[in-house]
Enzyme design. Structure first.
Site, PDB file in Angstrom:
ATOM      1  N   ARG A  62       0.825  -1.214   0.000  1.00  0.00           N
ATOM      2  CA  ARG A  62       0.000   0.000   0.000  1.00  0.00           C
ATOM      3  C   ARG A  62       0.861   1.266   0.000  1.00  0.00           C
ATOM      4  O   ARG A  62       0.492   2.291  -0.571  1.00  0.00           O
ATOM      5  CB  ARG A  62      -0.903   0.009   1.255  1.00  0.00           C
ATOM      6  CG  ARG A  62      -2.392   0.072   0.972  1.00  0.00           C
ATOM      7  CD  ARG A  62      -2.997  -1.208   0.439  1.00  0.00           C
ATOM      8  NE  ARG A  62      -3.232  -2.210   1.440  1.00  0.00           N
ATOM      9  CZ  ARG A  62      -3.301  -3.516   1.195  1.00  0.00           C
ATOM     10  NH1 ARG A  62      -3.171  -3.980  -0.025  1.00  0.00           N
ATOM     11  NH2 ARG A  62      -3.510  -4.370   2.158  1.00  0.00           N
ATOM     12  N   HIS A  66       0.135   4.473  -2.339  1.00  0.00           N
ATOM     13  CA  HIS A  66      -0.187   5.773  -1.738  1.00  0.00           C
ATOM     14  C   HIS A  66       0.861   6.818  -2.090  1.00  0.00           C
ATOM     15  O   HIS A  66       0.568   7.998  -2.157  1.00  0.00           O
ATOM     16  CB  HIS A  66      -0.325   5.637  -0.218  1.00  0.00           C
ATOM     17  CG  HIS A  66      -1.613   5.004   0.204  1.00  0.00           C
ATOM     18  ND1 HIS A  66      -2.316   5.399   1.317  1.00  0.00           N
ATOM     19  CD2 HIS A  66      -2.322   3.991  -0.345  1.00  0.00           C
ATOM     20  CE1 HIS A  66      -3.420   4.657   1.428  1.00  0.00           C
ATOM     21  NE2 HIS A  66      -3.443   3.795   0.437  1.00  0.00           N
ATOM     22  N   ASN A  95      -3.389   8.257   5.480  1.00  0.00           N
ATOM     23  CA  ASN A  95      -2.120   7.525   5.596  1.00  0.00           C
ATOM     24  C   ASN A  95      -1.752   7.175   7.031  1.00  0.00           C
ATOM     25  O   ASN A  95      -0.749   6.499   7.265  1.00  0.00           O
ATOM     26  CB  ASN A  95      -0.980   8.348   4.971  1.00  0.00           C
ATOM     27  CG  ASN A  95      -1.080   8.397   3.459  1.00  0.00           C
ATOM     28  OD1 ASN A  95      -1.539   7.441   2.834  1.00  0.00           O
ATOM     29  ND2 ASN A  95      -0.669   9.505   2.867  1.00  0.00           N
ATOM     30  N   HIS A 193      -5.822  -5.775  -2.992  1.00  0.00           N
ATOM     31  CA  HIS A 193      -6.588  -6.061  -1.768  1.00  0.00           C
ATOM     32  C   HIS A 193      -6.651  -7.561  -1.475  1.00  0.00           C
ATOM     33  O   HIS A 193      -7.270  -7.968  -0.503  1.00  0.00           O
ATOM     34  CB  HIS A 193      -7.996  -5.474  -1.862  1.00  0.00           C
ATOM     35  CG  HIS A 193      -8.031  -3.978  -1.795  1.00  0.00           C
ATOM     36  ND1 HIS A 193      -9.116  -3.224  -2.151  1.00  0.00           N
ATOM     37  CD2 HIS A 193      -7.075  -3.085  -1.410  1.00  0.00           C
ATOM     38  CE1 HIS A 193      -8.849  -1.929  -1.988  1.00  0.00           C
ATOM     39  NE2 HIS A 193      -7.609  -1.827  -1.546  1.00  0.00           N
ATOM     40  N   THR A 194      -6.044  -8.368  -2.317  1.00  0.00           N
ATOM     41  CA  THR A 194      -5.960  -9.800  -2.038  1.00  0.00           C
ATOM     42  C   THR A 194      -5.075 -10.086  -0.831  1.00  0.00           C
ATOM     43  O   THR A 194      -5.174 -11.146  -0.227  1.00  0.00           O
ATOM     44  CB  THR A 194      -5.441 -10.597  -3.270  1.00  0.00           C
ATOM     45  OG1 THR A 194      -5.338 -11.975  -2.920  1.00  0.00           O
ATOM     46  CG2 THR A 194      -4.056 -10.123  -3.702  1.00  0.00           C
TER      47      THR A 194
END
Ligand SMILES: *[C@@H]1O[C@H](CO)[C@@H](O)[C@H](O)[C@H]1NC(C)=O
Ligand SMILES: *[C@@H]1O[C@H](CO)[C@@H](O)[C@H](O)[C@H]1NC(C)=O
Ligand SMILES: *[C@@H]1O[C@H](CO)[C@@H](O)[C@H](O)[C@H]1NC(C)=O
Length: 330
Positions: A62, A66, A95, A193-194
């Site tokens: 992530r 981001h 964040n 998102h797995t």
């Protein structure tokens, strides 16, 4: 001769465009001469970390996303705030729950020891993201490098430009397209998102009091009713549960695979932004295709979209700098 008048300025404009595109190009193996062990150092360190702390995989992946969405992939996300009144991206609400900054700092320290002021923080997080996917049984793919680090980080930009977990499909598509990423990239990268977990507060509104009626049937109609019951058993609408963690891809949250798309197709995506992928013909078609895809097909798509995202707004050549410590400008 009217046509040549038109042609000339056009060709100059094209050349200028080409020139800047070439200048901005990353390349696989950028450190082959200047720091030949860079990718090995990162792989070894991240392998060690993932053995002792497997849940860090999601957050480390992530961090790359981001970062790239704000000012491009320039590691602006890693900079610390310089004062309370001037919060950096890292301290912006979207964040605040990211983790893994310490891991990045320690890997960067190893890189500095091997090759001082050579390997950028922006490349470090791109390579970490690749390795996390690989270590979670996902694909290996080459990551072009040569990014340099930015010197500016503004919390409000993260607040405004990061795709929110509550975003609808039109917002998601426009946020991706403003970074030069397609609807396909949006769907494929959502497949990240797995792996990993989500806090209860990110989807609580979908399972309790969705429209404000307050009765027990007041849930997000785009969420499978049976799944609501399961999620309610994990997250009560209490302050104590707000930061509890729930697996985004239950049963395989440590395995990088296409099961995320099977869930979304069954209306079991955790976030509104997951469910939203079914609200548009184009993105829906990609969800359904990937739900039924072979692992290789998803892996190929993911590698392409990761490389696409890794090109967003990069600084190259003499732009920016190579930070010595990722939390601070030099
Ligand atoms: C920089 O930020 C990190 C996490 O955001 C924090 O742990 C660290 O203490 C900060 N460093 C300094 C010197 O403020
Ligand atoms: C999507 O969300 C944006 C921002 O919240 C809003 O302005 C827009 O009207 C929404 N679009 C649809 C189709 O609901
Ligand atoms: C549901 O939401 C409405 C509107 O925000 C609020 O007034 C009400 O108290 C909530 N009901 C429950 C049971 O939380």
């Amino acid at each position: 001769m009217a046509s040549s008048k038109v042609f000339l300025p056009l060709s100059i404009a094209l050349l200028a465009l080409l020139g800047s595109a070439v200048g901005a190009q990353l390349q696989v193996g950028f450190y082959a001469k200047t720091c030949p062990n860079a990718e090995t150092i990162i792989r070894e360190e991240i392998t060690r970390v993932m053995k002792v702390a497997p849940p860090l995989g999601g957050p480390l992946l992530r961090i790359f996303f981001h970062d790239c969405f704000i000012r491009g992939c320039d590691a602006s996300l890693l900079l610390n705030s310089t004062s309370k009144s001037n919060p950096a991206e890292k301290d912006a609400p979207p964040n605040q729950f990211l983790r893994g900054f310490g891991v990045i700092d320690s890997i960067k320290a190893k890189l500095e020891k091997a090759c001082p002021s050579t390997v950028s923080c922006a490349d470090t997080i791109a390579l970490i993201a690749r390795d996390v996917v690989l270590l979670d049984k996902g694909p290996f793919f080459d990551v072009p490098t040569g990014r340099r680090d930015g010197r500016v980080s503004i919390g409000n930009e993260a607040l405004q430009m990061l795709p929110a977990f509550s975003a609808n499909i039109s917002t998601l598509k426009s946020q991706f397209s403003s970074n030069g990423l397609s609807a396909k990239d949006l769907v494929v990268l959502s497949g990240g998102h797995t792996i990993g977990n989500a806090h209860c507060f990110t989807f609580l509104n979908r399972i309790y009091n969705f429209s404000g009626r307050g009765d027990s049937s007041d849930t997000d109609p785009s969420l499978d009713k049976n799944y609501v019951a399961r999620l309610r058993s994990k997250c009560r609408p209490t302050a104590a549960d707000a930061n509890k963690l729930v697996e985004m891809d239950p049963g395989s949250f440590k395995t990088f695979d296409n099961s995320y798309f099977k869930l979304v197709a069954k209306r079991r995506g955790l976030f509104q932004s997951d469910a939203a992928l079914l609200d548009d013909a184009d993105t829906k078609a990609h969800v359904l295709r990937l739900a039924n895809a072979s692992p290789d097909e998803f892996f190929r798509d993911f590698a392409v979209s990761m490389v696409n995202m890794g090109n967003v707004g990069v600084l190259t050549g003499s732009q920016g700098e190579v930070r010595k410590h990722c939390a601070f400008v030099n």
